[in-house]
Scaffold this motif. Structure first.
Motif, mmCIF file in Angstrom:
data_model
loop_
_atom_site.group_PDB
_atom_site.id
_atom_site.type_symbol
_atom_site.label_atom_id
_atom_site.label_comp_id
_atom_site.label_asym_id
_atom_site.label_seq_id
_atom_site.Cartn_x
_atom_site.Cartn_y
_atom_site.Cartn_z
ATOM 1 N N ASP A 77 -5.196 -11.247 5.651
ATOM 2 C CA ASP A 77 -6.549 -10.857 6.092
ATOM 3 C C ASP A 77 -6.487 -10.121 7.427
ATOM 4 N N ARG A 78 -5.724 -10.666 8.380
ATOM 5 C CA ARG A 78 -5.639 -10.045 9.712
ATOM 6 C C ARG A 78 -4.923 -8.694 9.650
ATOM 7 N N LEU A 79 -3.857 -8.612 8.832
ATOM 8 C CA LEU A 79 -3.154 -7.332 8.685
ATOM 9 C C LEU A 79 -4.045 -6.297 7.997
ATOM 10 N N GLU A 80 -4.827 -6.750 7.038
ATOM 11 C CA GLU A 80 -5.743 -5.852 6.322
ATOM 12 C C GLU A 80 -6.821 -5.328 7.269
ATOM 13 N N ALA A 81 -7.334 -6.196 8.139
ATOM 14 C CA ALA A 81 -8.365 -5.793 9.100
ATOM 15 C C ALA A 81 -7.843 -4.710 10.049
ATOM 16 N N ARG A 82 -6.541 -4.699 10.287
ATOM 17 C CA ARG A 82 -5.935 -3.681 11.158
ATOM 18 C C ARG A 82 -5.506 -2.429 10.388
ATOM 19 N N GLY A 83 -5.694 -2.436 9.081
ATOM 20 C CA GLY A 83 -5.334 -1.277 8.273
ATOM 21 C C GLY A 83 -3.850 -1.180 7.961
ATOM 22 N N LEU A 84 -3.125 -2.287 8.121
ATOM 23 C CA LEU A 84 -1.682 -2.278 7.882
ATOM 24 C C LEU A 84 -1.319 -2.730 6.469
ATOM 25 N N VAL A 85 -2.251 -3.429 5.820
ATOM 26 C CA VAL A 85 -2.019 -3.986 4.485
ATOM 27 C C VAL A 85 -3.279 -3.762 3.662
ATOM 28 N N GLU A 86 -3.093 -3.607 2.362
ATOM 29 C CA GLU A 86 -4.234 -3.546 1.452
ATOM 30 C C GLU A 86 -3.953 -4.440 0.253
ATOM 31 N N ARG A 87 -5.024 -4.898 -0.369
ATOM 32 C CA ARG A 87 -4.894 -5.675 -1.603
ATOM 33 C C ARG A 87 -5.191 -4.734 -2.765
ATOM 34 N N ARG A 88 -4.400 -4.880 -3.832
ATOM 35 C CA ARG A 88 -4.629 -4.067 -5.025
ATOM 36 C C ARG A 88 -4.296 -4.886 -6.261
ATOM 37 N N PRO A 89 -4.890 -4.529 -7.386
ATOM 38 C CA PRO A 89 -4.591 -5.274 -8.613
ATOM 39 C C PRO A 89 -3.147 -5.039 -9.051
ATOM 40 N N SER A 90 -2.550 -6.058 -9.636
ATOM 41 C CA SER A 90 -1.197 -5.944 -10.182
ATOM 42 C C SER A 90 -1.254 -5.114 -11.453
ATOM 43 N N PRO A 91 -0.355 -4.158 -11.606
ATOM 44 C CA PRO A 91 -0.362 -3.350 -12.830
ATOM 45 C C PRO A 91 -0.110 -4.188 -14.087
ATOM 46 N N GLY A 92 0.659 -5.274 -13.955
ATOM 47 C CA GLY A 92 0.989 -6.125 -15.099
ATOM 48 C C GLY A 92 -0.094 -7.120 -15.460
ATOM 49 N N ASP A 93 -0.920 -7.511 -14.494
ATOM 50 C CA ASP A 93 -1.974 -8.496 -14.726
ATOM 51 C C ASP A 93 -3.060 -8.238 -13.695
ATOM 52 N N ARG A 94 -4.126 -7.610 -14.122
ATOM 53 C CA ARG A 94 -5.173 -7.179 -13.191
ATOM 54 C C ARG A 94 -5.910 -8.356 -12.539
ATOM 55 N N ARG A 95 -5.676 -9.566 -13.037
ATOM 56 C CA ARG A 95 -6.272 -10.749 -12.391
ATOM 57 C C ARG A 95 -5.517 -11.103 -11.118
ATOM 58 N N VAL A 96 -4.257 -10.665 -11.029
ATOM 59 C CA VAL A 96 -3.408 -10.960 -9.879
ATOM 60 C C VAL A 96 -3.562 -9.841 -8.854
ATOM 61 N N LYS A 97 -3.774 -10.233 -7.619
ATOM 62 C CA LYS A 97 -3.861 -9.253 -6.529
ATOM 63 C C LYS A 97 -2.527 -9.186 -5.798
ATOM 64 N N LEU A 98 -2.095 -7.977 -5.534
ATOM 65 C CA LEU A 98 -0.881 -7.752 -4.750
ATOM 66 C C LEU A 98 -1.275 -7.338 -3.349
ATOM 67 N N ALA A 99 -0.525 -7.788 -2.382
ATOM 68 C CA ALA A 99 -0.668 -7.288 -1.021
ATOM 69 C C ALA A 99 0.398 -6.208 -0.857
ATOM 70 N N ALA A 100 0.010 -5.093 -0.265
ATOM 71 C CA ALA A 100 0.939 -3.975 -0.092
ATOM 72 C C ALA A 100 0.740 -3.352 1.275
ATOM 73 N N ALA A 101 1.823 -2.903 1.867
ATOM 74 C CA ALA A 101 1.722 -2.209 3.151
ATOM 75 C C ALA A 101 1.069 -0.848 2.924
ATOM 76 N N THR A 102 0.170 -0.486 3.831
ATOM 77 C CA THR A 102 -0.391 0.860 3.819
ATOM 78 C C THR A 102 0.661 1.804 4.415
ATOM 79 N N GLU A 103 0.350 3.072 4.427
ATOM 80 C CA GLU A 103 1.266 4.033 5.054
ATOM 81 C C GLU A 103 1.493 3.674 6.517
ATOM 82 N N GLU A 104 0.415 3.329 7.217
ATOM 83 C CA GLU A 104 0.527 2.918 8.626
ATOM 84 C C GLU A 104 1.309 1.616 8.741
ATOM 85 N N GLY A 105 1.088 0.675 7.826
ATOM 86 C CA GLY A 105 1.817 -0.582 7.834
ATOM 87 C C GLY A 105 3.311 -0.369 7.638
ATOM 88 N N ALA A 106 3.679 0.528 6.732
ATOM 89 C CA ALA A 106 5.093 0.830 6.511
ATOM 90 C C ALA A 106 5.703 1.463 7.754
#
Length: 145
Positions: A77-106
């Motif tokens: 949550d804190r990383l997402e608020a800073r724009g470093l991470v985003e949540r996105r649906p898993s391609p294999g199971d859309r019920r599962v959310k993945l956390a991923a680094a944004t371009e700035e986070g990377a």
């Protein structure tokens, strides 16, 4: 029932264990300092570093960091608020959310990783064969668990 006696450790093994402990302590200290320079806690930096490699579900992040999923949720949550991470649906199971680094986070994760110099300098004093031998010994130790 017989009590087990503690195994005696030879002095060389004891010294190696103490040196490994010293390396780990220095690594953690430098990691915390580097994280702080980026306005992150050590836990936030570790999560960001993991997510810069691959998007992961919260449960897997918690397993890798050996902590509770609820702790990971707050960190993400804190990383997402800073724009470093985003949540996105898993391609294999859309019920599962993945956390991923944004371009700035990377970018921040790469900068953090590059700022960890304490081991780089001593390792530069070893030749390639010595570094390969050390790497192989560490791999053996980690694999032995």
């Amino acid at each position: 029932m017989t009590a087990t006696r503690p195994r005696r450790t030879d002095p060389l093994t004891r010294e190696v264990v103490e040196l490994i402990g010293a390396v780990v302590a220095r690594y953690h200290q430098e990691y915390e300092e580097a994280a702080a320079r980026h306005g992150l806690t050590g836990a936030q930096a570790r999560v960001l570093g993991l997510l810069a490699l691959d998007p992961l579900p919260m449960r897997q992040i918690a397993q890798r960091l050996k902590c509770e999923p609820s702790n990971v949720t707050g960190i993400v949550d804190r990383l997402e608020a800073r724009g470093l991470v985003e949540r996105r649906p898993s391609p294999g199971d859309r019920r599962v959310k993945l956390a991923a680094a944004t371009e700035e986070g990377a970018r921040v994760a790469g900068s953090l990783r590059d700022s960890l110099d304490f081991a780089r300098e001593p390792l530069n004093g070893l030749d390639r064969e010595q570094r390969l031998a050390l790497r192989d010994m560490l791999r053996t130790m980690v694999g032995a668990q």
